[in-house]
Design a protein around this motif. Structure first.
Motif, PDB file in Angstrom:
ATOM      1  N   LYS A   1     -22.154  -4.317 -49.689  1.00  0.00           N
ATOM      2  CA  LYS A   1     -21.361  -3.445 -48.826  1.00  0.00           C
ATOM      3  C   LYS A   1     -22.143  -2.202 -48.411  1.00  0.00           C
ATOM      4  N   MET A   2     -23.033  -1.742 -49.268  1.00  0.00           N
ATOM      5  CA  MET A   2     -23.890  -0.613 -48.897  1.00  0.00           C
ATOM      6  C   MET A   2     -24.874  -1.001 -47.798  1.00  0.00           C
ATOM      7  N   THR A   3     -25.316  -2.257 -47.828  1.00  0.00           N
ATOM      8  CA  THR A   3     -26.338  -2.718 -46.890  1.00  0.00           C
ATOM      9  C   THR A   3     -25.752  -3.057 -45.527  1.00  0.00           C
TER      10      THR A   3
ATOM     11  N   HIS B   1     -21.300  -4.381 -54.494  1.00  0.00           N
ATOM     12  CA  HIS B   1     -21.486  -3.010 -54.017  1.00  0.00           C
ATOM     13  C   HIS B   1     -22.759  -2.896 -53.184  1.00  0.00           C
TER      14      HIS B   1
ATOM     15  N   ASN C   1     -22.820  -2.528 -42.722  1.00  0.00           N
ATOM     16  CA  ASN C   1     -21.746  -1.706 -42.188  1.00  0.00           C
ATOM     17  C   ASN C   1     -20.640  -2.593 -41.607  1.00  0.00           C
TER      18      ASN C   1
END
Length: 319
Positions: free
Chosen positions: A12-14, A9, A16
């Motif tokens: 994926k947050m870091t 997670h 794009n």
């Protein structure tokens, strides 16, 4: 498993999906020392120490820890690697469908099941092969050519490349192998290196791409030394596993912070440096109903950098 979900997670947050074009996955195993009578701990000959033998997966371009699995000390390097890597490839293919993915590993991970897995997911791979009699035979002409070209010139470094197709008995098909023959000044006998790959590049470029996996050692060193994952002291394996995963998540949080929050000049700094510059400093935090004020020393040398970080955190919150 849940801790590794957090690592996924965070990644994926870091990153794009629209910006992520290249992903390099570096596989490795390392040692975590133990002391005393601890569950599943054993002497590991390769490291000359007693401990555990975890498997790690990093993004070779960003230093993100993609996955971590604590294993007992007696496990071989590649044990469980397919079940370890496949969920990551499945997730990355869904999230970053346009990205080119490359998996790298040393000879301990050169197993046919891993080649098959990479090919199944359309992922490129680079693995070092252990030399054997067949590989030496297939490269004998290249070795003779090397000796003919450089003869007894032992005063300089010499290097020569070639490639060929090779299929071991346990492989489902033949694959592309690169050979590098080199001799350093003062050496009498040339050394051979064999790399198996799905890449169709010139041999020197393939070797250069493989050698860059050495940067992963810096990521492992930071995880172990700066976050305390160099040893585990609980008596039970489960407790040690939980502690190791908490430290892995801590590393990943800081690495995400480096990419999203820190000014560019500090984005490559190790945690030990960041701790000295931004954490263990003189200051005072004052909490109000809706505000938190941080008062720094008037002569704080990195005040502007701290203000920039706070601004970036604010922008993230707005995003």
């Amino acid at each position: 498993v849940k801790f590794n979900d957090i690592l996924e997670h965070l990644y994926k947050m870091t990153h794009n999906p629209s910006d992520k074009r290249h992903i390099i996955l570096d596989l490795d195993s390392t040692n975590v020392e133990t002391h005393g009578h601890q569950d599943e701990s054993t002497y590991i000959y390769h490291y000359d120490t007693t401990g555990y033998h975890p498997m790690v997966l990093y993004d070779g371009l960003t230093g993100d820890l993609m996955k971590f699995m604590l294993r007992k000390g007696s496990e071989y390097t590649s044990t469980g690697v397919v079940s370890f890597l496949e969920p990551v490839l499945f997730s990355l293919r869904r999230t970053y469908p346009e990205a080119t993915i490359l998996v790298r590993g040393d000879s301990g991970f050169a197993v046919p099941q891993l080649y098959d897995l990479c090919e199944e997911y359309g992922v490129h791979y680079l693995f070092k092969l252990k030399a054997n009699a067949t590989l030496h035979k297939l490269s004998s002409f290249e070795e003779e050519l090397f000796l003919t070209n450089y003869k007894t010139d032992y005063s300089k470094y010499h290097c020569q490349y070639n490639d060929f197709s090779y299929q071991a008995k346990s492989w489902s098909r033949s694959r592309h192998v690169i050979i590098k023959i080199e001799r350093s000044p003062g050496e009498l006998v040339p050394r051979k290196s064999f790399i198996i790959t799905s890449l169709r590049l010139d041999a020197p470029d393939i070797l250069k791409a493989y050698n860059k996996r050495g940067n992963m050692e810096n990521y492992i060193k930071e995880t172990k030394l700066d976050f305390g994952l160099d040893h585990l002291s609980h008596s039970s394996f489960l407790a040690n596993q939980a502690k190791a995963m908490i430290l892995a998540v801590a590393y990943s949080l800081v690495n995400a912070m480096k990419q999203l929050v820190l000014p560019k000049e500090f984005s490559k700094s190790r945690m030990s440096t960041l701790r000295t510059l931004f954490i263990k400093i003189a200051g005072k935090s004052i909490s109000h109903a809706k505000k938190i004020k941080i008062r720094l020393c008037s002569s704080a040398p990195y005040k502007e950098a701290i203000l920039k970080m706070l601004e970036n955190i604010h922008l993230l919150a707005l995003g």
